[in-house]
Design an enzyme around this catalytic site. Sequence first.
Site, PDB file in Angstrom:
ATOM      1  N   HIS A  17       0.842  -1.202   0.000  1.00 25.27           N
ATOM      2  CA  HIS A  17       0.000   0.000   0.000  1.00 25.27           C
ATOM      3  C   HIS A  17       0.877   1.252   0.000  1.00 25.27           C
ATOM      4  O   HIS A  17       0.359   2.364  -0.026  1.00 25.27           O
ATOM      5  CB  HIS A  17      -0.912   0.022   1.237  1.00 25.27           C
ATOM      6  N   LYS A  23       6.802   3.215  -2.789  1.00 31.96           N
ATOM      7  CA  LYS A  23       7.341   2.022  -3.448  1.00 31.96           C
ATOM      8  C   LYS A  23       6.719   1.837  -4.831  1.00 31.96           C
ATOM      9  O   LYS A  23       7.408   1.456  -5.779  1.00 31.96           O
ATOM     10  CB  LYS A  23       7.056   0.768  -2.615  1.00 31.96           C
ATOM     11  N   ASP A  43      10.824  -7.544   0.193  1.00 30.87           N
ATOM     12  CA  ASP A  43      11.006  -7.471   1.636  1.00 30.87           C
ATOM     13  C   ASP A  43      12.453  -7.059   1.861  1.00 30.87           C
ATOM     14  O   ASP A  43      13.341  -7.476   1.108  1.00 30.87           O
ATOM     15  CB  ASP A  43      10.716  -8.818   2.303  1.00 30.87           C
ATOM     16  N   TYR A  79      16.192   3.113   9.022  1.00 36.16           N
ATOM     17  CA  TYR A  79      17.556   3.224   9.539  1.00 36.16           C
ATOM     18  C   TYR A  79      18.434   4.163   8.707  1.00 36.16           C
ATOM     19  O   TYR A  79      19.637   4.254   8.941  1.00 36.16           O
ATOM     20  CB  TYR A  79      18.202   1.825   9.582  1.00 36.16           C
TER      21      TYR A  79
END
Length: 201
Positions: free
Chosen positions: A9, A13, A68, A158
């Site tokens: 969603h 991306k 992922d 990060y």
Amino acid sequence: MTRIVLATHNKGKVAELHRILGELDVVGLDEFPGAPDVAETELTFEGNALLKARAVAAFTGLPAVADDSGLCVDALNGMPGVLSARWSGRYGAATGDRDTANLRLVLDQLADVPDELRGGAFVCAAVLVVPGGVEHCVEGRLRGTVIREPRGTGGFGYDPIFVPDGGERSTAELSAEEKDAISHRGRAFRALSELIPQALG
Ligand code: IMP
């Protein structure tokens, strides 16, 4: 034009994959109300990406791409790895700013680790699942160093504590275009894009 569903969603991306795949029609899960929200229960990036892409391909009947990713720190034996998004657990969730809690925990865990042993990589597995057809999986990596204090305001996760090898700025100090060009996700999506024409036949 071939339609491909990206199993997310996350509009950022979808836009990134769209930039890379150019002529293909890439849509996100927002276009498919009721699509399954698949839990990432596997122990590898590839396993989790496959879970998501298979579920979305089965639900939509369309070729599905999923990814992922996470940060793998050498001194933590590759962790946070697939647990990157949830590394600080419910304590991080309770702070209301999970990204900061996650990176603070990694910094604390590395407090006594000397500079020369603070290497790691952002890693991304990207997969394509064609309903009734092939499955492809590729991996992209960005090696770098975990610095001692956050720097920069761009990116997410990060990014403020990671400086890619050969550079001096953290990935939170790079523009979106600079990061796309070298990132684990950019590399994985570009590698996958080369396999798509043949896979869709
Ligand atoms: P996912 O692949 O969207 O599930 O991301 C997993 C987690 O890995 C994110 O929540 C971040 O904590 C971390 N991560 C993945 N890619 C990046 C990146 O490009 N920069 C910073 N953190 C990242």
